[in-house]
Motif scaffolding. Structure first.
Motif, PDB file in Angstrom:
ATOM      1  N   ASP A 129      14.371 -89.408   7.458  1.00 35.51           N
ATOM      2  CA  ASP A 129      13.427 -90.080   6.564  1.00 35.51           C
ATOM      3  C   ASP A 129      11.975 -89.945   7.012  1.00 35.51           C
ATOM      4  OD1 ASP A 129      15.610 -90.841   5.094  1.00 35.51           O
ATOM      5  OD2 ASP A 129      15.713 -92.882   5.936  1.00 35.51           O
ATOM      6  N   GLY A 130      11.753 -89.266   8.131  1.00 34.64           N
ATOM      7  CA  GLY A 130      10.400 -89.106   8.632  1.00 34.64           C
ATOM      8  C   GLY A 130       9.796 -90.372   9.195  1.00 34.64           C
ATOM      9  N   LYS A 131      10.631 -91.300   9.634  1.00 37.86           N
ATOM     10  CA  LYS A 131      10.136 -92.552  10.192  1.00 37.86           C
ATOM     11  C   LYS A 131      10.016 -92.448  11.723  1.00 37.86           C
ATOM     12  CE  LYS A 131      12.369 -95.369   6.616  1.00 37.86           C
ATOM     13  NZ  LYS A 131      13.351 -96.451   6.346  1.00 37.86           N
ATOM     14  N   PRO A 132       9.242 -93.326  12.345  1.00 38.97           N
ATOM     15  CA  PRO A 132       9.142 -93.323  13.804  1.00 38.97           C
ATOM     16  C   PRO A 132      10.501 -93.632  14.441  1.00 38.97           C
ATOM     17  CG  PRO A 132       7.373 -94.611  12.833  1.00 38.97           C
ATOM     18  CD  PRO A 132       8.336 -94.295  11.718  1.00 38.97           C
ATOM     19  N   THR A 133      10.813 -92.961  15.521  1.00 39.44           N
ATOM     20  CA  THR A 133      12.081 -93.171  16.217  1.00 39.44           C
ATOM     21  C   THR A 133      11.833 -93.877  17.555  1.00 39.44           C
ATOM     22  OG1 THR A 133      11.907 -90.992  17.236  1.00 39.44           O
ATOM     23  CG2 THR A 133      13.148 -91.127  15.185  1.00 39.44           C
ATOM     24  N   PRO A 134      12.870 -94.542  18.093  1.00 40.30           N
ATOM     25  CA  PRO A 134      12.705 -95.159  19.428  1.00 40.30           C
ATOM     26  C   PRO A 134      12.407 -94.080  20.458  1.00 40.30           C
ATOM     27  CG  PRO A 134      14.699 -95.944  18.341  1.00 40.30           C
ATOM     28  CD  PRO A 134      14.202 -94.795  17.534  1.00 40.30           C
ATOM     29  N   SER A 135      11.259 -94.148  21.079  1.00 44.16           N
ATOM     30  CA  SER A 135      10.850 -93.111  22.015  1.00 44.16           C
ATOM     31  C   SER A 135      11.057 -93.538  23.452  1.00 44.16           C
ATOM     32  CB  SER A 135       9.376 -92.758  21.779  1.00 44.16           C
ATOM     33  OG  SER A 135       8.917 -91.853  22.753  1.00 44.16           O
ATOM     34  N   CYS A 136      11.294 -92.544  24.308  1.00 49.57           N
ATOM     35  CA  CYS A 136      11.326 -92.818  25.725  1.00 49.57           C
ATOM     36  C   CYS A 136       9.928 -93.159  26.232  1.00 49.57           C
ATOM     37  CB  CYS A 136      11.856 -91.603  26.490  1.00 49.57           C
ATOM     38  SG  CYS A 136      13.648 -91.340  26.303  1.00 49.57           S
TER      39      CYS A 136
END
Length: 339
Positions: A332-339
């Motif tokens: 969906d092009g949304k922000p993902t949980p990032s390291c």
């Protein structure tokens, strides 16, 4: 050439020869480097990596790539020194990979068994995510064990103290959550009837609480048969990507959104993603094979950030559910949980 010149030349040649000999000396180290990656949704040796019969399958526009580490053994000092200065390789003591009390063959066999176990957990978790619950079924009861007369072969263990038993691993965790000698309310299903029996655990030789049964995971799944076809790979770290690949193959939706997504992480029967080794080398391998996202076990995030590769987005995951959510956010092009 004067005598002094010859002396200097011969000395230099002798020194170079000695350095060469020293460089060829074997050392007790191995080199870890980026290994090949494999698309779990693709082909290997002319066959699908994940082969399914008994149910329609789907195809994907993108890729879910599992990553590996290449291990170079029997190296020389010169090779070790060269690898030491290569940012994509790591030199580690040989004992970390090949324990001195085990032969190479034993280590390889353990890695093969771990690889097979990762596939079993992947199948268990994937089918549960697709709506096929795990039935933890008794296969044997110890004659003088805690469950003697309370449980029998063929019983399904449904709950312990009201908590659902979702896998053999979950049963073990629930039994060990209280000290030996504790009484547990065990919900069993026998011949379609559900009832609760009281079982007081007994200590094993090491003091671990036991109920004295052997169990196995069973999943009624409409005749679905899943086979994983991949050779010359070992260890448990492909569990996450096998699980996601299996779900993708069996679901009509494309989990990838047409993107090349790599990742790593062990997978247990409860759907938890565990830490792995060689993350720095795996990141390089993923980027080399055009991945743009990398599913990273939460426990490896610090090391992954320290070895980040440009153009490869690190996505933190700790369970199969968080991994599926991350894939949805990527689509969906949304922000993902990032390291």
């Amino acid at each position: 050439m004067r005598r002094r010149g010859w002396t200097v030349l011969m000395g230099a040649l002798l020194a170079a020869f000695l350095v060469y000999l020293i460089g060829q000396a074997p050392v007790r180290y191995v080199i870890l480097g980026p290994g090949p990656t494999f698309n779990t949704l693709g082909q290997y040796d002319g066959k699908s990596v994940i082969q399914v019969t008994g149910k329609p399958t789907s195809t994907s526009d993108g890729q879910l790539r599992m990553v590996t580490v290449n291990i170079t053994d029997n190296i020389t000092l010169l090779e070790a020194m060269k690898a030491w200065f290569d940012p994509h390789e790591k030199v580690v003591p040989r004992e970390l990979i090949y324990p001195p009390d085990q032969s190479n063959q034993q280590v390889e066999q353990e890695n093969k068994e771990a690889f097979t176990a990762s596939q079993s957990s992947a199948e268990t978790v994937a089918l549960r995510e697709l709506g096929y619950p795990v039935l933890v079924t008794v296969t044997d009861v110890v004659a003088d064990g805690a469950a003697a007369g309370k449980l029998a072969k063929g019983d399904v263990i449904a709950t312990v103290d009201g908590t659902p038993v979702t896998s053999a691993q979950k049963l073990q965790d629930l039994v060990r959550a209280k000290p030996a000698g504790s009484t547990l309310a065990v919900g069993r299903v026998r011949a379609g009837a559900t009832e609760t029996v009281q079982i007081t655990t007994k200590p094993a030789d090491d003091g671990t609480p036991r109920i004295g049964v052997s169990v196995e995971n069973k999943q009624p799944h409409d005749g679905i048969d899943i086979t994983y076809h991949l050779e010359n790979v070992g260890g448990p770290s492909a569990g996450l990507m096998f699980t996601l690949g299996t779900i993708d193959v069996l679901k009509p939706e494309d989990l990838t959104g047409g993107k090349v997504i790599a990742g790593t992480g062990t997978m247990d029967d409860e759907g938890n993603v565990g830490v792995i080794g060689g993350i720095a080398q795996k990141l390089v391998g993923a980027k080399d094979d055009k991945a743009t996202y990398f599913l990273t076990p939460a426990g490896n995030c610090a090391e992954a950030k320290a070895n980040a590769v440009a153009g490869l987005t690190l996505v933190k995951v700790d369970t199969i559910d968080s991994a599926l959510t991350a894939l949805e956010e990527i689509r969906d092009g949304k922000p993902t949980p990032s390291c």
